[in-house]
Design an enzyme around this catalytic site. Structure first.
Site, PDB file in Angstrom:
ATOM      1  N   GLU A 101      34.332 -15.177  58.736  1.00 46.96           N
ATOM      2  CA  GLU A 101      34.691 -16.414  57.590  1.00 46.96           C
ATOM      3  C   GLU A 101      34.638 -17.666  58.464  1.00 46.96           C
ATOM      4  O   GLU A 101      35.416 -17.980  59.168  1.00 46.96           O
ATOM      5  CB  GLU A 101      36.226 -16.144  57.381  1.00 46.96           C
ATOM      6  CG  GLU A 101      36.200 -14.814  56.452  1.00 46.96           C
ATOM      7  CD  GLU A 101      35.694 -14.803  55.024  1.00 46.96           C
ATOM      8  OE1 GLU A 101      35.381 -15.997  54.669  1.00 46.96           O
ATOM      9  OE2 GLU A 101      35.469 -13.636  54.670  1.00 46.96           O
ATOM     10  N   GLU A 148      36.583 -11.366  51.977  1.00 47.11           N
ATOM     11  CA  GLU A 148      38.015 -10.995  52.260  1.00 47.11           C
ATOM     12  C   GLU A 148      38.593 -10.978  50.884  1.00 47.11           C
ATOM     13  O   GLU A 148      38.010 -11.502  49.939  1.00 47.11           O
ATOM     14  CB  GLU A 148      38.496 -11.891  53.208  1.00 47.11           C
ATOM     15  CG  GLU A 148      37.990 -11.581  54.673  1.00 47.11           C
ATOM     16  CD  GLU A 148      38.997 -12.305  55.692  1.00 47.11           C
ATOM     17  OE1 GLU A 148      39.123 -13.454  55.701  1.00 47.11           O
ATOM     18  OE2 GLU A 148      39.228 -11.690  56.643  1.00 47.11           O
TER      19      GLU A 148
END
Ligand code: NDP
Length: 487
Positions: A248, A459
């Site tokens: 991320e 996520e």
């Protein structure tokens, strides 16, 4: 919940690190909160071994029991909200109102979401011929490693721990060295909620400790939240051992303000997407493309809104914008601002250290630039501070091309009353998340992750479960096999 100096959380208890000393500093007051020690190579090895043993039993536990532990941990986060908020504020410099309203609830909600999501964890069974059938089992990966950034310490720890644990893995977590505390407290709360020892362990440390996790042969998967540069290094190292990686990473996301939009809403979106949390949010819409016809009105309304932002000490309930994470980071942001001015960007608001905070903390005024070209450094690279660049545009095709002209692809926003146009544009934007008439909202279950250099994986969603499991296919013969060499 007791915490004075952050320690490692390994073997089900607080353990002093045997590595190097790090001063943990309150960025708003410049106070040294404490001095902690990082994990040594031996401690990392011992934690991996202990995790490996614990994981095998954990994976055999009924999933409903694993879910109950996550529910109980979420409830403990709610119970200890006040104490946790103060710890988080001291480590990060963020306003307490943001931490109480967003950071802590979203950390607890991530645990609850993955506890609920556990009911979807199932394999498939196929009967594709009368002589056989097969079924699949989603199995845990084993011992996973995760490395967090400093902007949402507890939330990032929960976003990573919840899917890892519910799927039957053990997790070794390294928080950012600037924000060590809440991840350790989470270890205590997990234990109080009934999580057996060694399933969630915290290895405090710097990049070296992170790198040791990436390189460790006992770790099967690595999840990182951080910058693109770190992501590239982590992915390259993980490639050596063919570890699975989730990344991320950073962004330079576009927000598109079309002529027919509700301008007040677009201004509100720009505030959420650039100044909330001092602008230290990866998905921020820092390139705000504004149609020429509403440019003047947008600037007027936005500058009026910026005047009412209250910069202050993070513990103060009325503070809107607190301190950046460190003096070093503040100076990086100031450098980017100065460079933008040198390159010809017009500074319409802010751009300085607020007068009352010249000698203390790492504060910066909310800053607004009008840019006449997309080639400026400040338009191209992530600043990670309260700095917004307005970029005027004329037509739809042009703005889509310009919005996509970035190595990043984390998020995007579109403001318009014309929903056909909104969906048409959203379909063409190269971004992991596109908000229409909203910005920076992440309901549980909405996958979050990047296109292009902004990352790998998602996520906050059901699909995340598959990133912490591996499918085993089991073929069952229903008839004896023929000899391969019988003529
Ligand atoms: P960094 O990439 O510098 O650090 C992130 C984490 O990685 C830290 O824990 C850091 O340790 C660790 N690290 C650094 N180098 C290595 C290495 N070689 N191997 C393993 N671990 C390493 O990012 P920041 O902490 O400065 O965070 C800001 C960045 O994170 C921004 O780019 C932002 O966009 C991104 N981010 C992305 C999010 C997303 O979900 N897409 C969310 C939040 C932030 P240490 O702390 O010691 O440096």
């Amino acid at each position: 919940m007791v915490i004075s100096t952050p320690t490692l959380w390994i073997h089900g208890k607080a353990v002093i690190g045997q590595g190097r000393e790090i001063e943990n500093i309150d960025p708003a007051l410049d106070d040294v909160l404490n001095t902690y020690t990082t994990a040594s190579a031996t401690q990392i090895d011992q934690a991996v071994m202990a995790a490996s043993d614990a994981q095998k039993k954990w994976a055999e536990l009924p999933i409903a029991e694993r879910a109950n532990i996550l529910y109980r941990t979420a409830a403990l986060i709610d119970t200890h909200q006040e104490a946790l908020a103060l710890l988080e504020v001291k480590d990060t410099g963020k306003p307490i109102r943001d931490v109480v309203k967003d950071d802590l609830p979203s950390a607890a909600e991530a645990l609850r979401y993955f506890a609920k999501a556990s009911v979807t964890l199932s394999g498939q069974s196929n009967h594709t011929g009368s002589d056989h059938f097969f079924y699949t089992r989603p199995e845990p990966l084993g011992v996973c490693g995760a490395i967090g950034a400093w902007n949402y310490p507890l939330q990032i720890a929960c976003w990573k721990a919840a899917p890892a644990l519910i799927t039957g893995n053990a997790l070794l977590y390294k928080p950012a060295e600037l924000t060590p505390t809440s991840a350790v407290v989470l270890g205590q709360l997990f234990q109080e909620a009934g999580l057996p020892a060694n399933l969630y362990q915290v290895l405090l440390g710097d990049a070296q400790v992170g790198q040791a996790l990436v390189d460790h042969s006992g770790i099967t998967k690595l999840s990182l939240t951080g910058s693109v540069e770190t992501g590239q290094r982590v992915a390259a190292s993980a490639g050596q051992s063919l570890k699975k990686v989730s990344l991320e990473l950073g962004g330079k996301s576009p927000m598109i303000v079309l002529p027919d939009c509700d301008l007040q809403q677009a201004v509100i979106g720009a505030l959420w997407g650039n100044y909330y949390a001092q602008g230290e949010i990866c998905s921020n819409g820092t390139r705000v493309f504004v149609h020429h016809s509403v440019l003047e009105a947008f600037i007027t309304q936005l500058t009026t809104a910026l005047k009412s932002i209250r910069i202050g000490l993070p513990q103060c309930l009325s503070t809107h914008m607190g301190s950046l994470i460190s003096r070093t980071h503040r100076d990086r942001v100031l450098h980017a601002i100065q460079q933008a001015k040198n390159e010809g960007a017009e500074c319409l608001f802010g751009g300085h250290i607020p007068a009352e905070f010249c000698d203390k903390g790492a504060f910066i005024e909310p800053t607004l630039f009008l840019c006449n070209t997309d080639s400026l450094q400040i338009v191209q690279t992530e600043v990670f501070g309260p700095v917004l660049c307005i970029l005027p545009f004329t037509d739809e095709e042009e703005v889509i091309t310009r919005a996509n002209d970035s190595p990043y692809g984390l998020a995007a926003g579109i403001y318009t009353q014309n929903l056909m146009q909104a969906h048409r544009i959203a379909a063409q934007l190269q971004a992991g998340t596109c908000w229409i008439n909203a910005y920076n909202v992440y309901p549980q279950g909405m996958p979050f992750g990047g296109y292009k250099k902004s990352g790998i994986g998602r996520e906050n969603a059901l699909t995340t479960l598959s990133e912490y499991t591996q499918n085993k296919s089991i073929y069952v013969a229903m008839k004896p096999m023929e000899h391969p060499f019988v003529c």
